[in-house]
Design an enzyme around this catalytic site. Sequence first.
Site, PDB file in Angstrom:
ATOM      1  N   CYS A 149      33.938  53.313  36.270  1.00 12.91           N
ATOM      2  CA  CYS A 149      34.315  52.584  37.488  1.00 12.91           C
ATOM      3  C   CYS A 149      33.732  53.276  38.723  1.00 12.91           C
ATOM      4  O   CYS A 149      32.521  53.263  38.923  1.00 12.91           O
ATOM      5  CB  CYS A 149      35.838  52.468  37.556  1.00 12.91           C
ATOM      6  SG  CYS A 149      36.505  51.616  38.993  1.00 12.91           S
ATOM      7  N   ASP A 196      34.681  40.976  33.435  1.00 10.36           N
ATOM      8  CA  ASP A 196      34.734  42.016  34.460  1.00 10.36           C
ATOM      9  C   ASP A 196      34.190  41.443  35.761  1.00 10.36           C
ATOM     10  O   ASP A 196      32.986  41.320  35.951  1.00 10.36           O
ATOM     11  CB  ASP A 196      33.903  43.228  34.021  1.00 10.36           C
ATOM     12  CG  ASP A 196      34.059  44.419  34.958  1.00 10.36           C
ATOM     13  OD1 ASP A 196      34.663  44.261  36.039  1.00 10.36           O
ATOM     14  OD2 ASP A 196      33.574  45.511  34.608  1.00 10.36           O
ATOM     15  N   HIS A 228      37.891  44.806  32.942  1.00 10.64           N
ATOM     16  CA  HIS A 228      37.629  46.045  33.658  1.00 10.64           C
ATOM     17  C   HIS A 228      38.683  47.104  33.316  1.00 10.64           C
ATOM     18  O   HIS A 228      39.874  46.832  33.326  1.00 10.64           O
ATOM     19  CB  HIS A 228      37.642  45.773  35.166  1.00 10.64           C
ATOM     20  CG  HIS A 228      37.135  46.894  35.995  1.00 10.64           C
ATOM     21  ND1 HIS A 228      35.804  47.038  36.320  1.00 10.64           N
ATOM     22  CD2 HIS A 228      37.776  47.938  36.568  1.00 10.64           C
ATOM     23  CE1 HIS A 228      35.645  48.124  37.063  1.00 10.64           C
ATOM     24  NE2 HIS A 228      36.823  48.687  37.232  1.00 10.64           N
TER      25      HIS A 228
END
Length: 262
Positions: A149, A196, A228
């Site tokens: 991330c 995502d 995600h």
Amino acid sequence: MSKPASSYLAIPPGDHCLSGNIHTGETRGKIETIEEAPTYITSPHPGKGNGNILFYYPDVHGFYNNAMLLMDAFADAGYTVFGIDYFRDDPVWKHRKDKDDTTTDPDFDHAAWRTKHSTFAKATVPKWTKAIAETYGTSTTKYCCVGYCFGAPYSMDSLTASSFISAGAFAHPGSLTDEQFQNLGKPLLLSCAENDHAFPVEKRIRAQKILQEGGKKYQFQLFQGVSHGFAVRCDLEDPYERFVKEQSYRGIVEWFNFWLAQ
């Protein structure tokens, strides 16, 4: 001023990064300060090391149990692992409305928080990796890096700017630009979720086209039915989510094992 989300291939972290599950288990690493950054250090079990170093760039939650357990898992694969807390004890979860909520406090300025910590990270990661290599590396040590991330751009930048990092990976990335893919200098594994919104299908295709046209060395993992955060914050009670998280980890380990053996 922050860039608009439309200018990114993978958009910056937001409230979607607060979702997910906390994993339980005993961690075994230690925390020291290197180049002003708290650093989680975890080593292989005696006799199981491969002599190589893995740099870990965490998601917006920083040093929490999930990340430390994952770093320990990379150490179980033979790597001495160094993880950086570029948030310096100010992870995003401290700004939730309450401990059970997955949204931020309405008074929290997410953009300012992100700018503050990304500025520190961008300035610190290069000298942090260099200091670790000089202090802990040997003439035979090889290096790799993985970002989750928020950590994805630092993995990309490390593969471009560093002469000594041989291969990298990221999972469910945020804050990536066309230029980072165009400038990629080393082999990259992309571990991606089907669902995502930070790195949706059209952006994945665009990233792949840039990698293909540039003759880059890369591999995509694309996992159906997950979203995600799947590689760090999945529901371990769900057999498929657990399987996908473990496959992401195994794929990254095998990617590093191959390239660092070349």
